[in-house]
Design a protein around this motif. Sequence first.
Motif, PDB file in Angstrom:
ATOM      1  N   HIS A   1      -6.647  10.482  -4.632  1.00  0.00           N
ATOM      2  CA  HIS A   1      -6.458  10.306  -3.192  1.00  0.00           C
ATOM      3  C   HIS A   1      -4.994  10.064  -2.847  1.00  0.00           C
ATOM      4  CE1 HIS A   1      -6.909   8.612   0.883  1.00  0.00           C
ATOM      5  NE2 HIS A   1      -8.003   9.345   0.907  1.00  0.00           N
ATOM      6  N   LEU A   2      -4.305   9.277  -3.663  1.00  0.00           N
ATOM      7  CA  LEU A   2      -2.902   8.962  -3.400  1.00  0.00           C
ATOM      8  C   LEU A   2      -2.034  10.223  -3.424  1.00  0.00           C
ATOM      9  CD1 LEU A   2      -0.465   7.107  -3.049  1.00  0.00           C
ATOM     10  CD2 LEU A   2      -0.580   6.589  -5.508  1.00  0.00           C
ATOM     11  N   LEU A   3      -2.230  11.070  -4.415  1.00  0.00           N
ATOM     12  CA  LEU A   3      -1.423  12.286  -4.507  1.00  0.00           C
ATOM     13  C   LEU A   3      -1.761  13.265  -3.394  1.00  0.00           C
ATOM     14  CD1 LEU A   3      -1.385  12.835  -8.374  1.00  0.00           C
ATOM     15  CD2 LEU A   3       0.411  11.868  -6.923  1.00  0.00           C
ATOM     16  N   SER A   4      -3.014  13.275  -2.969  1.00  0.00           N
ATOM     17  CA  SER A   4      -3.387  14.112  -1.827  1.00  0.00           C
ATOM     18  C   SER A   4      -2.669  13.652  -0.563  1.00  0.00           C
ATOM     19  CB  SER A   4      -4.903  14.044  -1.615  1.00  0.00           C
ATOM     20  OG  SER A   4      -5.294  14.819  -0.502  1.00  0.00           O
ATOM     21  N   THR A   5      -2.633  12.343  -0.338  1.00  0.00           N
ATOM     22  CA  THR A   5      -1.905  11.787   0.809  1.00  0.00           C
ATOM     23  C   THR A   5      -0.418  12.114   0.713  1.00  0.00           C
ATOM     24  OG1 THR A   5      -3.484   9.971   1.048  1.00  0.00           O
ATOM     25  CG2 THR A   5      -1.307   9.658   2.029  1.00  0.00           C
ATOM     26  N   ALA A   6       0.141  12.003  -0.492  1.00  0.00           N
ATOM     27  CA  ALA A   6       1.555  12.297  -0.683  1.00  0.00           C
ATOM     28  C   ALA A   6       1.863  13.750  -0.317  1.00  0.00           C
ATOM     29  CB  ALA A   6       1.945  12.018  -2.135  1.00  0.00           C
ATOM     30  N   LEU A   7       1.036  14.671  -0.774  1.00  0.00           N
ATOM     31  CA  LEU A   7       1.247  16.086  -0.449  1.00  0.00           C
ATOM     32  C   LEU A   7       1.159  16.330   1.050  1.00  0.00           C
ATOM     33  CD1 LEU A   7      -0.749  17.886  -3.286  1.00  0.00           C
ATOM     34  CD2 LEU A   7       1.710  17.995  -2.913  1.00  0.00           C
ATOM     35  N   ASP A   8       0.224  15.661   1.697  1.00  0.00           N
ATOM     36  CA  ASP A   8       0.042  15.835   3.142  1.00  0.00           C
ATOM     37  C   ASP A   8       1.220  15.288   3.948  1.00  0.00           C
ATOM     38  OD1 ASP A   8      -2.395  17.035   2.780  1.00  0.00           O
ATOM     39  OD2 ASP A   8      -3.581  15.230   3.198  1.00  0.00           O
ATOM     40  N   ASN A   9       2.026  14.441   3.317  1.00  0.00           N
ATOM     41  CA  ASN A   9       3.104  13.774   4.051  1.00  0.00           C
ATOM     42  C   ASN A   9       4.490  14.104   3.510  1.00  0.00           C
ATOM     43  OD1 ASN A   9       1.910  11.680   6.169  1.00  0.00           O
ATOM     44  ND2 ASN A   9       0.523  11.767   4.405  1.00  0.00           N
ATOM     45  N   GLY A  10       4.624  15.275   2.934  1.00  0.00           N
ATOM     46  CA  GLY A  10       5.945  15.796   2.625  1.00  0.00           C
ATOM     47  C   GLY A  10       6.494  15.540   1.242  1.00  0.00           C
ATOM     48  N   MET A  11       5.716  14.909   0.339  1.00  0.00           N
ATOM     49  CA  MET A  11       6.234  14.688  -1.003  1.00  0.00           C
ATOM     50  C   MET A  11       6.259  16.007  -1.767  1.00  0.00           C
ATOM     51  SD  MET A  11       5.197  11.689  -3.712  1.00  0.00           S
ATOM     52  CE  MET A  11       5.699  10.396  -2.559  1.00  0.00           C
ATOM     53  N   GLU A  12       7.356  16.227  -2.515  1.00  0.00           N
ATOM     54  CA  GLU A  12       7.560  17.515  -3.159  1.00  0.00           C
ATOM     55  C   GLU A  12       7.673  17.453  -4.678  1.00  0.00           C
ATOM     56  OE1 GLU A  12      10.984  19.308  -1.400  1.00  0.00           O
ATOM     57  OE2 GLU A  12      10.165  19.276   0.629  1.00  0.00           O
ATOM     58  N   TYR A  13       8.150  16.321  -5.219  1.00  0.00           N
ATOM     59  CA  TYR A  13       8.446  16.267  -6.648  1.00  0.00           C
ATOM     60  C   TYR A  13       7.757  15.062  -7.279  1.00  0.00           C
ATOM     61  CZ  TYR A  13      11.939  19.616  -5.152  1.00  0.00           C
ATOM     62  OH  TYR A  13      12.559  20.703  -4.593  1.00  0.00           O
ATOM     63  N   PHE A  14       7.073  15.324  -8.408  1.00  0.00           N
ATOM     64  CA  PHE A  14       6.187  14.342  -9.021  1.00  0.00           C
ATOM     65  C   PHE A  14       6.542  14.193 -10.504  1.00  0.00           C
ATOM     66  CE2 PHE A  14       4.252  16.369  -5.443  1.00  0.00           C
ATOM     67  CZ  PHE A  14       3.547  15.377  -4.779  1.00  0.00           C
ATOM     68  N   PHE A  15       7.013  12.987 -10.873  1.00  0.00           N
ATOM     69  CA  PHE A  15       7.481  12.754 -12.239  1.00  0.00           C
ATOM     70  C   PHE A  15       6.680  11.642 -12.914  1.00  0.00           C
ATOM     71  CE2 PHE A  15      11.193  14.278  -9.853  1.00  0.00           C
ATOM     72  CZ  PHE A  15      11.544  15.381 -10.623  1.00  0.00           C
TER      73      PHE A  15
ATOM     74  N   ASP B   1       0.854  -1.191   0.000  1.00  0.00           N
ATOM     75  CA  ASP B   1       0.000   0.000   0.000  1.00  0.00           C
ATOM     76  C   ASP B   1       0.888   1.239   0.000  1.00  0.00           C
ATOM     77  OD1 ASP B   1      -1.723   2.093   0.461  1.00  0.00           O
ATOM     78  OD2 ASP B   1      -2.694   1.206   2.212  1.00  0.00           O
ATOM     79  N   PRO B   2       0.934   1.983  -1.106  1.00  0.00           N
ATOM     80  CA  PRO B   2       1.817   3.154  -1.137  1.00  0.00           C
ATOM     81  C   PRO B   2       1.457   4.205  -0.100  1.00  0.00           C
ATOM     82  CG  PRO B   2       0.374   3.101  -3.068  1.00  0.00           C
ATOM     83  CD  PRO B   2       0.236   1.786  -2.381  1.00  0.00           C
ATOM     84  N   GLU B   3       0.175   4.400   0.145  1.00  0.00           N
ATOM     85  CA  GLU B   3      -0.225   5.408   1.124  1.00  0.00           C
ATOM     86  C   GLU B   3       0.228   5.021   2.531  1.00  0.00           C
ATOM     87  OE1 GLU B   3      -4.041   7.299   0.928  1.00  0.00           O
ATOM     88  OE2 GLU B   3      -4.383   6.563  -1.113  1.00  0.00           O
ATOM     89  N   ALA B   4       0.175   3.736   2.852  1.00  0.00           N
ATOM     90  CA  ALA B   4       0.609   3.282   4.174  1.00  0.00           C
ATOM     91  C   ALA B   4       2.092   3.566   4.379  1.00  0.00           C
ATOM     92  CB  ALA B   4       0.330   1.791   4.340  1.00  0.00           C
ATOM     93  N   TYR B   5       2.909   3.315   3.358  1.00  0.00           N
ATOM     94  CA  TYR B   5       4.348   3.592   3.462  1.00  0.00           C
ATOM     95  C   TYR B   5       4.615   5.092   3.565  1.00  0.00           C
ATOM     96  CZ  TYR B   5       6.543  -0.970   3.085  1.00  0.00           C
ATOM     97  OH  TYR B   5       7.009  -2.239   3.365  1.00  0.00           O
ATOM     98  N   ILE B   6       3.910   5.869   2.774  1.00  0.00           N
ATOM     99  CA  ILE B   6       4.114   7.321   2.795  1.00  0.00           C
ATOM    100  C   ILE B   6       3.790   7.887   4.173  1.00  0.00           C
ATOM    101  CG2 ILE B   6       3.212   9.499   1.885  1.00  0.00           C
ATOM    102  CD1 ILE B   6       2.861   7.999  -0.821  1.00  0.00           C
ATOM    103  N   LYS B   7       2.702   7.413   4.760  1.00  0.00           N
ATOM    104  CA  LYS B   7       2.301   7.904   6.087  1.00  0.00           C
ATOM    105  C   LYS B   7       3.245   7.406   7.182  1.00  0.00           C
ATOM    106  CE  LYS B   7      -2.683   8.151   5.116  1.00  0.00           C
ATOM    107  NZ  LYS B   7      -3.994   7.521   5.419  1.00  0.00           N
ATOM    108  N   LYS B   8       3.571   6.124   7.144  1.00  0.00           N
ATOM    109  CA  LYS B   8       4.397   5.536   8.205  1.00  0.00           C
ATOM    110  C   LYS B   8       5.777   6.164   8.261  1.00  0.00           C
ATOM    111  CE  LYS B   8       6.239   1.125   9.897  1.00  0.00           C
ATOM    112  NZ  LYS B   8       6.265  -0.346   9.691  1.00  0.00           N
ATOM    113  N   TYR B   9       6.345   6.456   7.092  1.00  0.00           N
ATOM    114  CA  TYR B   9       7.717   6.959   7.049  1.00  0.00           C
ATOM    115  C   TYR B   9       7.784   8.448   6.702  1.00  0.00           C
ATOM    116  CZ  TYR B   9       9.040   2.074   7.364  1.00  0.00           C
ATOM    117  OH  TYR B   9       9.202   0.776   7.786  1.00  0.00           O
ATOM    118  N   HIS B  10       6.686   9.148   6.914  1.00  0.00           N
ATOM    119  CA  HIS B  10       6.643  10.604   6.699  1.00  0.00           C
ATOM    120  C   HIS B  10       7.840  11.257   7.371  1.00  0.00           C
ATOM    121  CE1 HIS B  10       5.089  14.747   7.048  1.00  0.00           C
ATOM    122  NE2 HIS B  10       5.532  14.680   8.288  1.00  0.00           N
ATOM    123  N   PRO B  11       8.572  12.158   6.697  1.00  0.00           N
ATOM    124  CA  PRO B  11       8.383  12.636   5.321  1.00  0.00           C
ATOM    125  C   PRO B  11       9.494  12.129   4.395  1.00  0.00           C
ATOM    126  CG  PRO B  11       9.603  14.276   6.558  1.00  0.00           C
ATOM    127  CD  PRO B  11       9.526  13.034   7.432  1.00  0.00           C
TER     128      PRO B  11
END
Length: 291
Positions: A249-263, A203-213
Motif C-alpha cells: 500500500h505504501l509504494l502504491s501511494t508513493a507512485l500515486d504522489n510523484g515518487m520516481e526512484y526506489f532504493f 505516517d509516511p503516507e501522510a507526508y507523501i500525500k501532504k507534500y506531493h510531489p
Amino acid sequence: MTNRRSFIKKSSLLALSLPLLKSNLFAAPFEKKLPAIGIQLYMVKDEMAKDPIGTLEQIGKMGYTQIESYGGDKGIFWGMSNKEFNKVVTDNGLNLISSHYAGDSDGYEKTSAEAAEIGMKYLIYPWKGPQPTIDAFKRIATEFNNCGAICQKNGLQFAYHPHDYPYKPVDGQLPIDILLAYTDKEFVDFQMDFYYTVTEGQDPEAYIKKYHPRFKLCHMRDVLKERLPLDSLDESACDLGQGIINYPHLLSTALDNGMEYFFVEQSRFADETPLQSAKVNLDYLKQIKLT
C-alpha cells in the motif's frame, strides 16, 4: 450458405474473445508496478571497498537496474573518473541515478557538473545532524536552496535525505516540517527513508500525500515487529516483508504522489550477508502486488 456459416462462426469466435480482450485491455493499465528497483551502495559498503567492480557485477546479475552511490573515502565515483565509473555501471546493466554527497558550494559546483555529464539525476545531501534550535534548520533550508540552484544550473536536481532527527521535536516543532516549508520546491526535493519515518512515530503516507510531489525518492527497509532495546547497537530493521510496514500500500501511494526512484538500503543483517539481503529484498519487491 458457406458464407453465412463462415460469418456465424467468425461472429461466435469474436463474441467469445471480447470478454478476454476487454479483460486484457482494462487490467494492464491498473496493474501498478515500480518503474525500476535500485539499491543504495552503502548497504554493501564493505564489499564495494574491497571490489567495486565485482560487487556491481553481482548486483547487476541479481536483477537490480538502478544504483545510488555515496561519498565514501574514494568519492562518489569510487576512485575512478565519472565516465570510468559510469562505464562499469552500465556494463553491468545498471543505471547510476543518484549519489549521497555532503559538500560545500564549491564541492557542489564540481560534483554536480561531473554527475550531470554522465546523466545522473540527483545529488542528495545525506546528513546534517541534530540542531539546537528551529532557526538552525531554517538556515539549513537556505543552504539547501543554494545547493539546489547550483545543481539545477549544472543540469541535475538536488534532494535532502532526512534521518531520524528531523522527526524529533525542536522548540515545539518538527524540523522536517520546517525544511519542507522553507526550501524552494523548484530547487529541493526529498528522499524519504521509510524506516526512520515509521520508527519516529510519523505516517509516511501522510507526508507523501501532504507534500506531493516533493518526495521523489525513497530508501526501503522494514521495521521489526518487536523492536530491539533502545540501547542496542543495531537498528530495529529487517528485510522487506518481514516487519510492520505495509509496503504494497505504501509504494502504491508513493507512485500515486510523484515518487520516481526506489532504493533498497538494509542496515541490519540477521544470519545473512549484505549481498544475500540485497537478493531477499529484490525478490520481495519483484513479487508484491501494489494495492
